[in-house]
Design a protein around this motif. Structure first.
Motif, PDB file in Angstrom:
ATOM      1  N   SER A   1       0.841  -1.187   0.000  1.00 53.49           N
ATOM      2  CA  SER A   1       0.000   0.000   0.000  1.00 53.49           C
ATOM      3  C   SER A   1       0.878   1.240   0.000  1.00 53.49           C
ATOM      4  O   SER A   1       1.916   1.273   0.649  1.00 53.49           O
ATOM      5  N   VAL A   2       0.447   2.258  -0.717  1.00 55.74           N
ATOM      6  CA  VAL A   2       1.192   3.506  -0.757  1.00 55.74           C
ATOM      7  C   VAL A   2       0.780   4.384   0.413  1.00 55.74           C
ATOM      8  O   VAL A   2      -0.291   4.232   0.988  1.00 55.74           O
ATOM      9  N   HIS A   3       1.650   5.296   0.779  1.00 55.44           N
ATOM     10  CA  HIS A   3       1.413   6.152   1.935  1.00 55.44           C
ATOM     11  C   HIS A   3       1.635   7.605   1.553  1.00 55.44           C
ATOM     12  O   HIS A   3       2.557   7.902   0.812  1.00 55.44           O
ATOM     13  N   PRO A   4       0.849   8.528   2.085  1.00 55.35           N
ATOM     14  CA  PRO A   4       1.024   9.937   1.777  1.00 55.35           C
ATOM     15  C   PRO A   4       1.971  10.655   2.741  1.00 55.35           C
ATOM     16  O   PRO A   4       1.945  11.852   2.851  1.00 55.35           O
ATOM     17  N   TYR A   5       2.795   9.882   3.465  1.00 59.10           N
ATOM     18  CA  TYR A   5       3.691  10.506   4.419  1.00 59.10           C
ATOM     19  C   TYR A   5       5.103   9.967   4.215  1.00 59.10           C
ATOM     20  O   TYR A   5       5.466   9.628   3.110  1.00 59.10           O
TER      21      TYR A   5
ATOM     22  N   MET B   1      -5.452   7.940   5.427  1.00 53.11           N
ATOM     23  CA  MET B   1      -6.261   8.933   4.715  1.00 53.11           C
ATOM     24  C   MET B   1      -7.757   8.697   4.895  1.00 53.11           C
ATOM     25  O   MET B   1      -8.583   9.436   4.352  1.00 53.11           O
ATOM     26  N   ASP B   2      -8.133   7.685   5.648  1.00 55.54           N
ATOM     27  CA  ASP B   2      -9.523   7.229   5.707  1.00 55.54           C
ATOM     28  C   ASP B   2     -10.499   8.324   6.150  1.00 55.54           C
ATOM     29  O   ASP B   2     -11.575   8.481   5.570  1.00 55.54           O
ATOM     30  N   SER B   3     -10.130   9.094   7.165  1.00 58.39           N
ATOM     31  CA  SER B   3     -11.041  10.135   7.641  1.00 58.39           C
ATOM     32  C   SER B   3     -11.203  11.239   6.606  1.00 58.39           C
ATOM     33  O   SER B   3     -12.292  11.799   6.439  1.00 58.39           O
ATOM     34  N   LEU B   4     -10.135  11.561   5.874  1.00 56.23           N
ATOM     35  CA  LEU B   4     -10.226  12.576   4.825  1.00 56.23           C
ATOM     36  C   LEU B   4     -11.102  12.090   3.675  1.00 56.23           C
ATOM     37  O   LEU B   4     -11.844  12.871   3.069  1.00 56.23           O
ATOM     38  N   ILE B   5     -11.028  10.805   3.376  1.00 57.07           N
ATOM     39  CA  ILE B   5     -11.878  10.237   2.324  1.00 57.07           C
ATOM     40  C   ILE B   5     -13.344  10.324   2.723  1.00 57.07           C
ATOM     41  O   ILE B   5     -14.215  10.630   1.901  1.00 57.07           O
TER      42      ILE B   5
ATOM     43  N   ASP C   1      -2.347   5.564  14.520  1.00 59.66           N
ATOM     44  CA  ASP C   1      -0.963   5.951  14.280  1.00 59.66           C
ATOM     45  C   ASP C   1      -0.761   6.399  12.832  1.00 59.66           C
ATOM     46  O   ASP C   1      -0.064   7.385  12.564  1.00 59.66           O
ATOM     47  N   LEU C   2      -1.398   5.712  11.884  1.00 57.30           N
ATOM     48  CA  LEU C   2      -1.287   6.108  10.481  1.00 57.30           C
ATOM     49  C   LEU C   2      -2.032   7.412  10.217  1.00 57.30           C
ATOM     50  O   LEU C   2      -1.580   8.250   9.428  1.00 57.30           O
ATOM     51  N   VAL C   3      -3.183   7.583  10.859  1.00 58.77           N
ATOM     52  CA  VAL C   3      -3.947   8.825  10.703  1.00 58.77           C
ATOM     53  C   VAL C   3      -3.111  10.019  11.180  1.00 58.77           C
ATOM     54  O   VAL C   3      -3.044  11.059  10.505  1.00 58.77           O
ATOM     55  N   LYS C   4      -2.454   9.869  12.312  1.00 61.51           N
ATOM     56  CA  LYS C   4      -1.640  10.951  12.858  1.00 61.51           C
ATOM     57  C   LYS C   4      -0.481  11.264  11.933  1.00 61.51           C
ATOM     58  O   LYS C   4      -0.192  12.446  11.666  1.00 61.51           O
ATOM     59  N   ARG C   5       0.184  10.251  11.413  1.00 65.35           N
ATOM     60  CA  ARG C   5       1.317  10.468  10.527  1.00 65.35           C
ATOM     61  C   ARG C   5       0.887  11.095   9.215  1.00 65.35           C
ATOM     62  O   ARG C   5       1.640  11.831   8.581  1.00 65.35           O
ATOM     63  N   ALA C   6      -0.333  10.813   8.783  1.00 69.12           N
ATOM     64  CA  ALA C   6      -0.856  11.388   7.542  1.00 69.12           C
ATOM     65  C   ALA C   6      -1.359  12.813   7.734  1.00 69.12           C
ATOM     66  O   ALA C   6      -1.683  13.491   6.762  1.00 69.12           O
TER      67      ALA C   6
ATOM     68  N   ALA D   1      -4.154  13.628   9.178  1.00 71.31           N
ATOM     69  CA  ALA D   1      -5.605  13.620   8.991  1.00 71.31           C
ATOM     70  C   ALA D   1      -6.304  13.736  10.347  1.00 71.31           C
ATOM     71  O   ALA D   1      -5.730  13.397  11.383  1.00 71.31           O
ATOM     72  N   PRO D   2      -7.549  14.192  10.362  1.00 75.71           N
ATOM     73  CA  PRO D   2      -8.283  14.264  11.638  1.00 75.71           C
ATOM     74  C   PRO D   2      -8.595  12.868  12.162  1.00 75.71           C
ATOM     75  O   PRO D   2      -8.736  11.925  11.371  1.00 75.71           O
TER      76      PRO D   2
END
Length: 217
Positions: free
Chosen positions: A120-124, A157-161, A183-188, A190-191
């Motif tokens: 999976s790709v990551h935006p961070y 990115m789930d919350s932004l989606i 942890d992924l949400v925080k690194r991205a 995102a809220p």
């Protein structure tokens, strides 16, 4: 493509990452099937569903047996090639290259190295040796589809989606299967997912590992 069970787990012709050994495959299958066992009795319409973060098609091939159309989003070129191969025998899957988010614009992402073949790709943060690419990000609300189910697992990115799909969710009230990894949400950047979910009149119906299944009240 040969299916070994009713929700479409494929045979050895399914292209997978070199890191996806048998234990991973079995875990993916059980997690997916357990989520769908909770979600499908709650679905009101089987005309269409969305697979956001389709990766190599593990969810898409199952959803294609349950819905008339699956719209599968995967922004990484190499991963999307695997997705296209794995879903080529299923004419009701539409593969799209956009990254999903809360707005329209460029999104810096990184793609996997050749040793792993696909992840999976990551935006961070970009690991050493992983090339960076720019994906075209769009909100789900721009698409004229009426999903009965939206599944999202997009590495933080789930919350932004969800924010970018707010009008679609409010209009069509799909069942949601969303990955919750704080942890992924925080690194991205995102809220928090729980804060965003409060914007919707939905109730949690079950949790399977990192996935939450929700349906409208």
């Amino acid at each position: 493509m040969i299916y070994t069970d009713s929700v479409g787990w494929p045979d050895d012709t399914f292209v997978m990452p070199t890191s996806a050994h048998g234990d991973h495959q079995a875990r993916w299958k059980k997690m997916r099937d357990d989520c769908l066992d909770i979600a499908m009795p709650l679905v009101k319409s089987r005309n269409c569903c969305v697979d956001a973060g389709a990766y190599i098609g593990v969810w898409s091939v199952a959803l294609a047996r349950l819905f008339e159309q699956v719209v599968a989003f995967e922004p990484s070129d190499g991963v999307r090639d695997m997705l296209a191969h794995n879903t080529s025998g299923l004419k009701n899957i539409v593969v799209r290259p956009e990254a999903l988010g809360d707005r329209t614009g460029p999104l810096m992402m990184h793609s996997p190295n050749s040793a792993l073949m696909a992840r999976s790709v990551h935006p961070y943060e970009t690991p050493s040796g992983w090339p960076v690419f720019v994906a075209h990000m769009v909100p789900l609300d721009i698409f004229k589809i009426e999903p009965g189910l939206i599944k999202i697992n997009c590495d933080g990115m789930d919350s932004l989606i969800l924010l970018g799909a707010r009008r679609m969710i409010e209009a069509h009230k799909p069942v949601l299967i969303v990955e919750d990894k704080p942890d992924l949400v925080k690194r991205a950047g995102a809220p928090p997912l729980n804060d965003v979910l409060k914007l919707f009149d939905y109730t949690e119906r079950g949790r399977i590992e990192s996935f939450i299944v929700l349906s409208p009240n």
